[in-house]
Structure formats: structure tokens, C-alpha cells
Design a protein around this motif. Structure first.
Motif, mmCIF file in Angstrom:
data_model
loop_
_atom_site.group_PDB
_atom_site.id
_atom_site.type_symbol
_atom_site.label_atom_id
_atom_site.label_comp_id
_atom_site.label_asym_id
_atom_site.label_seq_id
_atom_site.Cartn_x
_atom_site.Cartn_y
_atom_site.Cartn_z
ATOM 1 N N LYS A 1 0.711 -1.191 -0.163
ATOM 2 C CA LYS A 1 -0.114 -0.004 -0.044
ATOM 3 C C LYS A 1 0.997 1.304 -0.060
ATOM 4 N N LYS A 2 2.046 1.143 0.503
ATOM 5 C CA LYS A 2 2.845 2.368 0.695
ATOM 6 C C LYS A 2 3.417 2.767 -0.693
ATOM 7 N N SER A 3 3.308 2.006 -1.601
ATOM 8 C CA SER A 3 3.805 2.637 -2.986
ATOM 9 C C SER A 3 2.530 3.010 -3.530
ATOM 10 N N LEU A 4 1.392 2.510 -3.387
ATOM 11 C CA LEU A 4 0.280 3.168 -3.800
ATOM 12 C C LEU A 4 0.144 4.805 -3.549
ATOM 13 N N LYS A 5 0.497 5.186 -2.493
ATOM 14 C CA LYS A 5 0.269 6.363 -1.543
ATOM 15 C C LYS A 5 1.239 7.702 -2.758
ATOM 16 N N THR A 6 2.316 6.793 -3.137
ATOM 17 C CA THR A 6 3.180 7.829 -4.178
ATOM 18 C C THR A 6 2.597 8.134 -5.203
ATOM 19 N N LEU A 7 1.818 7.073 -5.665
ATOM 20 C CA LEU A 7 1.145 7.283 -7.020
ATOM 21 C C LEU A 7 -0.037 8.494 -7.073
ATOM 22 N N PHE A 8 -0.812 8.638 -5.704
ATOM 23 C CA PHE A 8 -1.654 9.470 -5.861
ATOM 24 C C PHE A 8 -1.194 10.843 -5.164
ATOM 25 N N GLY A 9 0.038 10.984 -4.799
ATOM 26 C CA GLY A 9 0.802 12.259 -4.235
ATOM 27 C C GLY A 9 0.537 13.329 -4.871
ATOM 28 N N LEU A 10 0.908 13.506 -6.382
ATOM 29 C CA LEU A 10 0.737 14.388 -7.224
ATOM 30 C C LEU A 10 -0.520 14.949 -7.507
ATOM 31 N N PRO A 11 -1.426 13.899 -7.941
ATOM 32 C CA PRO A 11 -2.839 14.513 -8.235
ATOM 33 C C PRO A 11 -3.502 15.024 -7.224
ATOM 34 N N LEU A 12 -3.290 14.856 -5.738
ATOM 35 C CA LEU A 12 -3.765 15.349 -4.640
ATOM 36 C C LEU A 12 -3.480 16.599 -4.413
ATOM 37 N N VAL A 13 -2.135 17.038 -4.784
ATOM 38 C CA VAL A 13 -1.265 18.391 -4.470
ATOM 39 C C VAL A 13 -2.048 19.182 -5.632
ATOM 40 N N LEU A 14 -2.279 18.727 -6.777
ATOM 41 C CA LEU A 14 -2.989 19.405 -8.045
ATOM 42 C C LEU A 14 -4.286 19.682 -7.665
ATOM 43 N N SER A 15 -4.966 18.832 -6.973
ATOM 44 C CA SER A 15 -6.567 19.085 -6.837
ATOM 45 C C SER A 15 -6.659 20.088 -5.577
ATOM 46 N N ALA A 16 -5.494 20.233 -4.757
ATOM 47 C CA ALA A 16 -5.659 20.975 -3.644
ATOM 48 C C ALA A 16 -5.510 22.320 -4.161
ATOM 49 N N GLY A 17 -4.434 22.665 -5.148
ATOM 50 C CA GLY A 17 -4.278 23.948 -5.730
ATOM 51 C C GLY A 17 -5.570 24.408 -6.523
ATOM 52 N N LEU A 18 -6.304 23.513 -7.285
ATOM 53 C CA LEU A 18 -7.173 23.938 -7.946
ATOM 54 C C LEU A 18 -8.615 24.150 -7.026
ATOM 55 N N LEU A 19 -8.826 23.376 -6.056
ATOM 56 C CA LEU A 19 -9.703 23.716 -5.156
ATOM 57 C C LEU A 19 -9.566 25.350 -4.363
ATOM 58 N N SER A 20 -8.358 25.702 -4.215
ATOM 59 C CA SER A 20 -8.018 26.904 -3.614
ATOM 60 C C SER A 20 -8.362 27.908 -4.789
ATOM 61 N N PHE A 21 -7.859 27.637 -5.846
ATOM 62 C CA PHE A 21 -8.427 28.583 -7.140
ATOM 63 C C PHE A 21 -9.768 28.951 -7.279
ATOM 64 N N ALA A 22 -10.405 28.006 -7.318
ATOM 65 C CA ALA A 22 -12.130 28.205 -7.311
ATOM 66 C C ALA A 22 -12.545 28.732 -6.145
ATOM 67 N N HIS A 23 -11.878 28.392 -4.991
ATOM 68 C CA HIS A 23 -12.445 29.037 -3.573
ATOM 69 C C HIS A 23 -12.114 30.445 -3.650
ATOM 70 N N GLY A 24 -10.957 30.859 -4.117
ATOM 71 C CA GLY A 24 -10.709 32.335 -4.074
ATOM 72 C C GLY A 24 -11.731 33.141 -5.254
ATOM 73 N N ALA A 25 -11.968 32.332 -6.287
ATOM 74 C CA ALA A 25 -12.870 33.072 -7.154
ATOM 75 C C ALA A 25 -14.136 33.024 -6.613
ATOM 76 N N ASN A 26 -14.651 32.471 -6.083
ATOM 77 C CA ASN A 26 -15.989 32.020 -5.362
ATOM 78 C C ASN A 26 -16.490 32.774 -4.324
ATOM 79 N N ASP A 27 -15.607 32.783 -3.227
ATOM 80 C CA ASP A 27 -15.716 33.025 -2.120
ATOM 81 C C ASP A 27 -15.380 34.737 -1.679
#
Length: 492
Positions: A297-323
């Protein structure tokens, strides 16, 4: 003798120096919170100064200066409370450090507010108050000021107790309370208020359900497979494609209003195209990244790391635009009312007002955000990159579904509901697998107290957050009504 005396003197000196150093450490510890408060006050003063330079010579300039200070205070509180919902899961999953999360969120929130923040904002928030009931510009100004102050104070209090609350609901409650104080109960659009009250339930339940479904998919299609790496090569690109498509549609609907208005069908088509492109690009990258990985399972965490960082940045962009409108919408309304001597249902937000909102959110995040980021990321339930990824994905998908169905939802409630959904699913799945396994120590033999201790969602935080959500609108409304009456009496 003199040697013993000198030794004693040196020991005494060492003790005294040690006491002094401890006092210095204590002073630094006590003064640390004061640094954030001092910088915040400086920012509020700067915002008021900008308003004075821009608008101070005109009639009603004093009111605009005061409103700018309160708007800056509100923006700081939004940064301290609301942004945690986007960055908390990534930090809790250790995909981002606290410092990295703050830097990414500050940049993305500011970019979203300045580049895609709505340049036209409904000043009677979401149609809560009948505009005809506050036709007088003076009454309208005090109502907006009261709404802004009450919302900011309530979000500040919620941050102090560690409860992530909806700033949108805080503003709505503030506008409603001021409207009732100004023109009575008949001034409130009760059907709209009913829809907002329904969102208290819809937002977290929908967000939690979608996050739990994606976690179930990851567990059964990847984690529980004999060859997890082979399963990950097949399904992770699909999940990244879904994420890219969901965020493309999300940003099309919520984050690009200022550039171009896009309807739901068009946004969904954009999402499908971007998702397909993301799959094509990601599949070979995942194959390359997974080469030589151990089947654990530890190997799987590596594969999800970058998509998670990108999603957090995109959520923040949309939050700034909306709120950002939650901080500067009432301020823009006051500026318009003082400039033209009348209110308007919709007003353009001046650039200097938008800058105050964007910078205030970023400052609030940097100075006070870590407390709520830790709460959402670590203290509700334990997160790893897969679980946090499900939370971020559910936030984007839930907003798209809600917009399509015409349901009013809160981004705060969705994100925190996603964390709860992941935690409760893990509880259910753990007990189900334990019962199915029929081990030597079945779940039924465990004492009730021990089973309660093993719960994967901390019930104390769950109850605190739910209570804060329920009382946000009425608390902000009561506070706003009282503030309006005081302002109206003092400055009559």
C-alpha cells in the motif's frame, strides 16, 4: 576556599542565566500569537488607508473607510477558516507540508480572486432580503455594515474554537438579521432561506457519500487486489482523468464567471474532453512511475501524491474566485450606495476592493490557517493520499451535481462532509471485514468501551462541527440584528 567560592558563584550564575533563557523562551511563546494579531491590524489599517485615498474626499467617505476595515477583517477570517477545507486533506495525508500548503493556497486563492473573481456581486446576498424593504440608502448601508461585522465576528469565533464553518452562510445570516432588524420578518425571502437551510444537510451528506464511494472503488479495485501495482496502472489514470474532468467542469462553472459565462452542459463537455486528455497523458506516466515498485500500500500512496497536490491547488483557485465575494460583496455595495446615493441589486466590484479581499484571504491563511488545517487534516479521522484524494474529488463533483440540480450547497460543508464520509466508511468496512474473517478474536467479544475507543472518526469533533454548522445562520443573524440597531441608534 576561594576555589569553592568561585565554583559556587559560577553555578549560581549558570542557574540565573538558565532562568533568564527560560523567561525568554516563555516570552517568545506568549508573544507568538501577538505577531499574527499585529500584522492583521496593520493590514486592516492599510485597507482603510487605501479606501481613504481612493474614496475619502467624497461624501460618505468615512463610512467607506470603516467598511473597508471591516471587509479586510472579514477576508482575514475567511483565510483563517475556509481555506483549511481545501488544504487540510493534503496536509493530513502528508502529501504537502504545512509550509508548502500555505504557499500553494495563498498563491492559488489570490489568483482565483483577482483573475476569476466575479466582477458583479449580488449585494442582497442570494436574494435573502426584498430590495424594496431597504430602499433608503442610509438604512441599506447600515444593514450591509452590520452583516459584514457579524459574519466576520462569527467566523472569527468559530476559528478560535476550531470549527470549520461556512462563510457564505455567515454572510447570509448577517444579511437576514440586519434585514429583519431594518424592515421586519416580512422583508425576508423565506423560500430562499429554506433552500439554504436544506443545504446544511445536502452538502455534507452528498460530499460524504461521493467520497465514500470513491474510497470503496479504490479499495476493491486496487488495494484488495493480489497485484496492487498492476491494478493501480489500470485504474489510477482513470481516476486522474475523472479528477481532471471534474475540476475542469468545476472551474468552468464556478471559477471563470468573470472571463466567460458557461452553462452546465457546456461545462460537462469541457470536463469530458479534459478528462480524456488527462487519461491519455497520465497512463504512460503512471506505468513509468510504478516500475520496480513493491506490491504494498505504501507504493500506492506515491502514485496519488501529485494528483492530490494539484487538486488542492485547483480547489483553492476556485474558492478564491467564488468566495472572495463573501468578504468584499457587502463592501462593494456600501461603496456603490455612498457613491450614487442609492443601493443596487448588483454592483461592480472596484479593483482596489477586490485586492483587499484577495490579500486578506492570503494573510489570514498564512497567519491563522494552520489551526483549522490540522483540524480538518488530522483530527477528524486519519487520512492518507488515497482517502484525501477522494475528499478533494468529491468536493468538485458535488458542486457540479448541485449546480446541475439547482441546489444551494456550501463548499465548507462538502469538504468536511467528505472527510466524515471517508472516516465513517472506514469504520463500517473495518467491522464488516472483521466479521467476515471470523478470526480467533471476533469483533463481538470486544468490550463496548474498547469498540468505542477504536472508532475511526472522533465523535467530539464531529459534534462540535455539526453544532457550529446548525447555529451559524441564526447566530450571525442575531448578532447582525443587534449591531444594526446599535449603529442605527448611535448614528441616527
Amino acid at each position: 576556599m576561594s576555589s569553592d567560592t568561585e565554583t559556587k558563584q559560577w553555578k549560581t550564575l549558570d542557574k540565573d542565566l538558565n532562568r533568564i533563557s527560560q523567561v525568554e523562551y516563555a516570552t517568545q511563546y506568549v508573544s507568538r500569537p501577538l505577531i499574527g494579531t499585529g500584522i492583521s491590524l496593520a493590514f486592516i489599517v492599510i485597507a482603510a488607508t487605501i479606501a481613504a485615498v481612493t474614496f475619502g474626499q467624497a461624501e460618505g467617505g468615512v463610512l467607506v473607510v470603516a467598511a473597508a476595515a471591516v471587509g479586510a477583517y472579514m477576508a482575514l477570517n475567511i483565510g483563517a477558516n475556509d481555506v483549511a477545507n481545501n488544504m487540510g486533506p493534503a496536509v493530513g495525508a502528508r502529501a504537502l507540508t504545512m509550509g508548502g500548503a500555505i504557499v500553494i493556497a495563498a498563491i492559488c486563492e489570490s489568483a482565483g480572486a483577482l483573475l476569476a473573481g466575479g466582477d458583479v456581486v449580488s449585494t442582497i446576498s442570494k436574494g435573502i432580503i426584498d430590495p424594496a424593504s431597504v430602499a433608503d440608502a442610509r438604512t441599506f448601508t447600515w444593514a450591509m455594515m452590520a452583516a459584514l461585522i457579524s459574519a466576520a465576528v462569527w467566523v472569527n469565533l468559530a476559528t478560535l474554537v476550531g470549527a470549520p464553518v461556512s462563510t457564505t452562510h455567515s454572510v447570509v445570516g448577517g444579511v437576514m438579521g440586519a434585514g429583519i432588524a431594518a424592515a421586519g420578518l416580512a422583508a425576508v425571502n423565506w423560500p430562499n432561506m429554506g433552500a439554504i437551510a436544506a443545504s446544511w444537510v445536502i452538502s455534507p451528506v452528498l460530499g460524504g457519500a461521493i467520497a465514500a464511494l470513491f474510497l470503496a472503488f479504490i479499495k476493491y479495485r486496487i488495494i484488495y487486489q493480489d497485484d496492487m501495482i498492476a491494478a493501480a496502472r489500470r485504474w489510477v489514470p482513470v481516476l486522474v482523468g475523472i479528477m481532471a474532468g471534474a475540476f475542469a467542469a468545476y472551474l468552468s462553472v464556478k471559477g471563470l464567471k468573470r472571463v466567460v459565462k458557461i452553462d452546465i452542459p457546456t461545462a460537462l463537455m469541457i470536463g469530458v474532453a479534459v478528462g480524456a486528455l488527462a487519461y491519455v497523458v497520465t497512463a504512460p506516466l503512471i506505468r513509468h512511475q510504478s516500475k520496480g515498485m513493491e506490491n504494498r500500500k505504501k507504493s500506492l500512496k506515491t502514485l496519488f501524491g501529485l494528483p492530490l497536490v494539484l487538486s488542492a491547488g485547483l480547489l483553492s483557485f476556485a474558492h478564491g474566485a467564488n468566495d472572495v465575494a463573501n468578504a468584499v460583496g457587502p463592501l462593494a455595495a456600501i461603496v456603490h450606495a455612498q457613491e450614487f446615493g442609492a443601493f443596487a441589486g448588483k454592483v461592480a466590484i472596484p479593483t482596489w476592493v477586490m485586492v483587499i479581499g484577495a490579500l486578506g484571504i492570503s494573510f489570514g491563511l498564512v497567519l491563522f490557517g494552520p489551526k483549522l488545517i490540522r483540524m480538518v487534516g488530522n483530527q477528524i479521522t486519519k487520512l492518507n493520499p488515497m482517502r484525501a484524494y477522494c475528499v478533494a474529488l468529491s468536493a468538485a463533483i458535488t458542486v457540479i451535481l448541485a449546480s446541475w440540480l439547482g441546489l444551494p450547497v456550501s463548499s465548507t460543508h462538502i469538504a468536511v462532509g467528505g472527510v466524515f464520509g471517508v472516516g465513517f466508511f472506514r469504520e463500517w468496512e473495518t467491522e464488516r471485514r472483521a466479521r467476515k474473517a471470523k478470526t480467533d478474536r471476533p469483533v463481538k467479544t470486544i468490550a463496548v468501551e474498547e469498540r468505542r475507543r477504536r472508532k475511526l472518526v472522533r465523535r467530539s469533533h464531529f459534534m462540535t462541527i455539526i453544532a457550529a454548522w446548525v447555529i451559524t445562520v441564526p447566530a450571525a443573524a442575531v448578532l447582525s440584528g443587534v449591531i444594526f440597531l446599535i449603529l442605527n441608534a448611535v448614528f441616527a
